[in-house]
Design a protein around this motif. Structure first.
Motif, PDB file in Angstrom:
ATOM      1  N   PHE A 282      22.641  42.441  76.739  1.00 23.35           N
ATOM      2  CA  PHE A 282      23.615  43.536  76.573  1.00 23.35           C
ATOM      3  C   PHE A 282      22.947  44.905  76.566  1.00 23.35           C
ATOM      4  O   PHE A 282      23.584  45.910  76.920  1.00 23.35           O
ATOM      5  CB  PHE A 282      24.528  43.262  75.370  1.00 23.35           C
ATOM      6  N   ASP A 283      21.641  44.969  76.232  1.00 20.51           N
ATOM      7  CA  ASP A 283      20.881  46.206  76.494  1.00 20.51           C
ATOM      8  C   ASP A 283      20.886  46.491  78.003  1.00 20.51           C
ATOM      9  O   ASP A 283      21.032  47.632  78.446  1.00 20.51           O
ATOM     10  CB  ASP A 283      19.416  46.067  76.054  1.00 20.51           C
ATOM     11  N   GLU A 284      20.695  45.419  78.755  1.00 23.17           N
ATOM     12  CA  GLU A 284      20.710  45.504  80.228  1.00 23.17           C
ATOM     13  C   GLU A 284      22.046  46.093  80.692  1.00 23.17           C
ATOM     14  O   GLU A 284      22.083  46.997  81.527  1.00 23.17           O
ATOM     15  CB  GLU A 284      20.475  44.096  80.782  1.00 23.17           C
ATOM     16  N   ALA A 285      23.143  45.577  80.125  1.00 31.73           N
ATOM     17  CA  ALA A 285      24.459  46.108  80.509  1.00 31.73           C
ATOM     18  C   ALA A 285      24.564  47.585  80.124  1.00 31.73           C
ATOM     19  O   ALA A 285      25.052  48.415  80.908  1.00 31.73           O
ATOM     20  CB  ALA A 285      25.561  45.296  79.839  1.00 31.73           C
ATOM     21  N   GLU A 286      24.079  47.940  78.928  1.00 34.54           N
ATOM     22  CA  GLU A 286      24.140  49.351  78.499  1.00 34.54           C
ATOM     23  C   GLU A 286      23.333  50.239  79.443  1.00 34.54           C
ATOM     24  O   GLU A 286      23.764  51.344  79.805  1.00 34.54           O
ATOM     25  CB  GLU A 286      23.582  49.484  77.078  1.00 34.54           C
ATOM     26  N   ASN A 287      22.166  49.748  79.834  1.00 32.20           N
ATOM     27  CA  ASN A 287      21.258  50.582  80.619  1.00 32.20           C
ATOM     28  C   ASN A 287      21.785  50.902  82.010  1.00 32.20           C
ATOM     29  O   ASN A 287      21.267  51.801  82.688  1.00 32.20           O
ATOM     30  CB  ASN A 287      19.876  49.927  80.698  1.00 32.20           C
ATOM     31  N   ARG A 288      22.816  50.180  82.460  1.00 30.31           N
ATOM     32  CA  ARG A 288      23.417  50.517  83.755  1.00 30.31           C
ATOM     33  C   ARG A 288      23.770  51.999  83.813  1.00 30.31           C
ATOM     34  O   ARG A 288      23.577  52.673  84.828  1.00 30.31           O
ATOM     35  CB  ARG A 288      24.701  49.685  83.979  1.00 30.31           C
ATOM     36  N   ILE A 289      24.296  52.511  82.705  1.00 24.38           N
ATOM     37  CA  ILE A 289      24.806  53.883  82.709  1.00 24.38           C
ATOM     38  C   ILE A 289      23.665  54.885  82.912  1.00 24.38           C
ATOM     39  O   ILE A 289      23.806  55.867  83.642  1.00 24.38           O
ATOM     40  CB  ILE A 289      25.613  54.143  81.405  1.00 24.38           C
ATOM     41  N   TYR A 290      22.502  54.619  82.300  1.00 28.04           N
ATOM     42  CA  TYR A 290      21.392  55.579  82.402  1.00 28.04           C
ATOM     43  C   TYR A 290      20.752  55.535  83.787  1.00 28.04           C
ATOM     44  O   TYR A 290      20.351  56.573  84.320  1.00 28.04           O
ATOM     45  CB  TYR A 290      20.364  55.294  81.300  1.00 28.04           C
ATOM     46  N   VAL A 291      20.670  54.332  84.348  1.00 28.80           N
ATOM     47  CA  VAL A 291      20.117  54.227  85.702  1.00 28.80           C
ATOM     48  C   VAL A 291      21.047  54.912  86.708  1.00 28.80           C
ATOM     49  O   VAL A 291      20.604  55.622  87.614  1.00 28.80           O
ATOM     50  CB  VAL A 291      19.860  52.750  86.077  1.00 28.80           C
ATOM     51  N   GLU A 292      22.339  54.718  86.547  1.00 30.38           N
ATOM     52  CA  GLU A 292      23.286  55.353  87.469  1.00 30.38           C
ATOM     53  C   GLU A 292      23.226  56.872  87.343  1.00 30.38           C
ATOM     54  O   GLU A 292      23.266  57.592  88.346  1.00 30.38           O
ATOM     55  CB  GLU A 292      24.700  54.816  87.213  1.00 30.38           C
ATOM     56  N   LYS A 293      23.107  57.356  86.108  1.00 31.87           N
ATOM     57  CA  LYS A 293      22.928  58.805  85.932  1.00 31.87           C
ATOM     58  C   LYS A 293      21.679  59.275  86.662  1.00 31.87           C
ATOM     59  O   LYS A 293      21.695  60.306  87.346  1.00 31.87           O
ATOM     60  CB  LYS A 293      22.783  59.143  84.431  1.00 31.87           C
ATOM     61  N   ALA A 294      20.594  58.511  86.501  1.00 31.95           N
ATOM     62  CA  ALA A 294      19.330  58.913  87.118  1.00 31.95           C
ATOM     63  C   ALA A 294      19.443  58.934  88.639  1.00 31.95           C
ATOM     64  O   ALA A 294      18.993  59.880  89.298  1.00 31.95           O
ATOM     65  CB  ALA A 294      18.218  57.966  86.674  1.00 31.95           C
ATOM     66  N   VAL A 295      20.056  57.907  89.210  1.00 35.51           N
ATOM     67  CA  VAL A 295      20.187  57.842  90.675  1.00 35.51           C
ATOM     68  C   VAL A 295      21.021  59.018  91.179  1.00 35.51           C
ATOM     69  O   VAL A 295      20.651  59.711  92.144  1.00 35.51           O
ATOM     70  CB  VAL A 295      20.797  56.487  91.104  1.00 35.51           C
ATOM     71  N   LEU A 296      22.139  59.278  90.525  1.00 41.69           N
ATOM     72  CA  LEU A 296      22.995  60.397  90.970  1.00 41.69           C
ATOM     73  C   LEU A 296      22.291  61.736  90.767  1.00 41.69           C
ATOM     74  O   LEU A 296      22.413  62.643  91.592  1.00 41.69           O
ATOM     75  CB  LEU A 296      24.342  60.360  90.224  1.00 41.69           C
ATOM     76  N   ALA A 297      21.508  61.854  89.687  1.00 39.11           N
ATOM     77  CA  ALA A 297      20.794  63.110  89.448  1.00 39.11           C
ATOM     78  C   ALA A 297      19.690  63.332  90.474  1.00 39.11           C
ATOM     79  O   ALA A 297      19.454  64.466  90.899  1.00 39.11           O
ATOM     80  CB  ALA A 297      20.218  63.120  88.032  1.00 39.11           C
ATOM     81  N   VAL A 298      19.030  62.256  90.882  1.00 34.11           N
ATOM     82  CA  VAL A 298      18.001  62.376  91.920  1.00 34.11           C
ATOM     83  C   VAL A 298      18.650  62.783  93.248  1.00 34.11           C
ATOM     84  O   VAL A 298      18.168  63.665  93.956  1.00 34.11           O
ATOM     85  CB  VAL A 298      17.218  61.039  92.073  1.00 34.11           C
TER      86      VAL A 298
END
Ligand code: CP
Length: 303
Positions: A282-298
């Motif tokens: 469920f940490d993995e599920a939570e971390n989806r949001i931070y990775v998606e933010k990072a990809v969109l920010a890049v």
């Protein structure tokens, strides 16, 4: 990086940079700060398949970044009535700053990227699930402190998750063993790429081989979306490929489990294994949001 259509072609530095930016967004969010790096930006979220995590994490993440995410079910778009993808892409490209798309064929993403003129991100296809595996790498690094040198095992279908696990884990210096039943091998081009890594990559039909001495074990659903008619045959073919306690006992004592969810208890993962590893899943599920933010920010904010 103009798009994120798959992990193939990304350098280790590009992958690790996304993970670093994702870590930073997570740290800031836990401190109560959500930088508005998508202020004034609009992202089309085009989904041709069901989703819980990908859709909601994108909607919330884009909102936290000050942008607008519009959910567009492919069944509601005019594509469902025959409008070509090329025309849809050219229209969305005039309204939006980026497109995230979950669809069946990888070539649909390629067309969106070609005709829209804006960054396109895969929200999963039959070929790859790059946002998920970037998230898995973030979660593994968060807990293990490193990626290079770790042993990853994947037990299950040589489908989109397996393809992205192979490419992503090898790129960051991990050793990868994929165990799938005969007839369920990963994509041919992914296996060609993996060959370049020599003995860091193993493909086997023996799930215990993937589990042995693993630092992290991955699995995924046996009957993916769109395969419902094959369900019975698949359940027969995947018998013996459950990630259960006996198999976990072959791995390192501190072996992590990563599952993209939704989980099918008693099929690809035993209920007790899922519960024993629920924190990291469920940490993995939570971390989806931070990775998606990072990809969109890049892609959109020059991060
Ligand atoms: N892991 C994943 O992609 O979940 P959803 O299908 O719920 O988006």
């Amino acid at each position: 990086m103009k798009h994120l259509l798959k992990l193939g072609g990304m350098t280790p530095e590009e992958i690790l940079h996304i993970l670093d930016v994702a870590d930073e967004y997570k740290r800031l969010h836990k401190d109560g700060v959500d930088p508005k790096d998508l202020q004034g930006k609009a992202v089309a979220l085009v989904f041709a398949k069901n989703s819980t995590r990908t859709r909601t994490s994108l909607e919330v993440g884009i909102y936290q970044m000050g942008g607008l995410g519009t959910y567009l079910s492919a069944s509601d778009l005019q594509t469902a009535r025959g409008e070509p993808v090329q025309d849809t892409a050219r229209v969305l490209g005039r309204y939006y700053d980026a497109i995230v798309c979950r669809t069946y064929k990888q070539t649909t993403l390629d067309m969106l990227a070609k005709y829209s003129g804006i960054p396109v991100v895969s929200g999963m296809t039959d070929y790859a699930h790059p946002l998920q595996v970037l998230t898995d790498l973030m979660t593994v690094r968060e807990r293990k402190g490193t990626l290079a040198g770790l042993k990853a095992g994947f037990v299950g279908d040589g489908y989109n998750m397996a393809n992205s696990v192979i490419v992503g884990c090898l790129a960051v210096g991990m050793t990868v063993t994929i165990a799938c039943p005969k007839g369920y091998r990963p994509a041919a081009d992914v296996l060609m790429l993996a060959k370049q890594y020599g003995d860091k990559f193993t493909l086997t039909n023996d799930p215990d081989e993937a589990a042995r001495d693993a630092d992290v074990l991955f699995t995924d659903v046996w009957v993916s979306m769109g395969m419902e008619r094959e369900a019975e045959q698949r359940r027969r073919d995947f018998t013996g490929f459950t990630l259960d306690a006996a198999r976990m006992a072959l791995a390192k004592p501190d072996c992590m489990v990563q599952h993209p969810l939704p989980a099918h208890r008693g099929e690809e993962i035993a209920p007790d294994v899922l519960e024993a590893h629920a924190d990291e899943i469920f940490d993995e599920a939570e971390n989806r949001i931070y990775v998606e933010k990072a990809v969109l920010a890049v892609l959109l904010a020059g991060k």
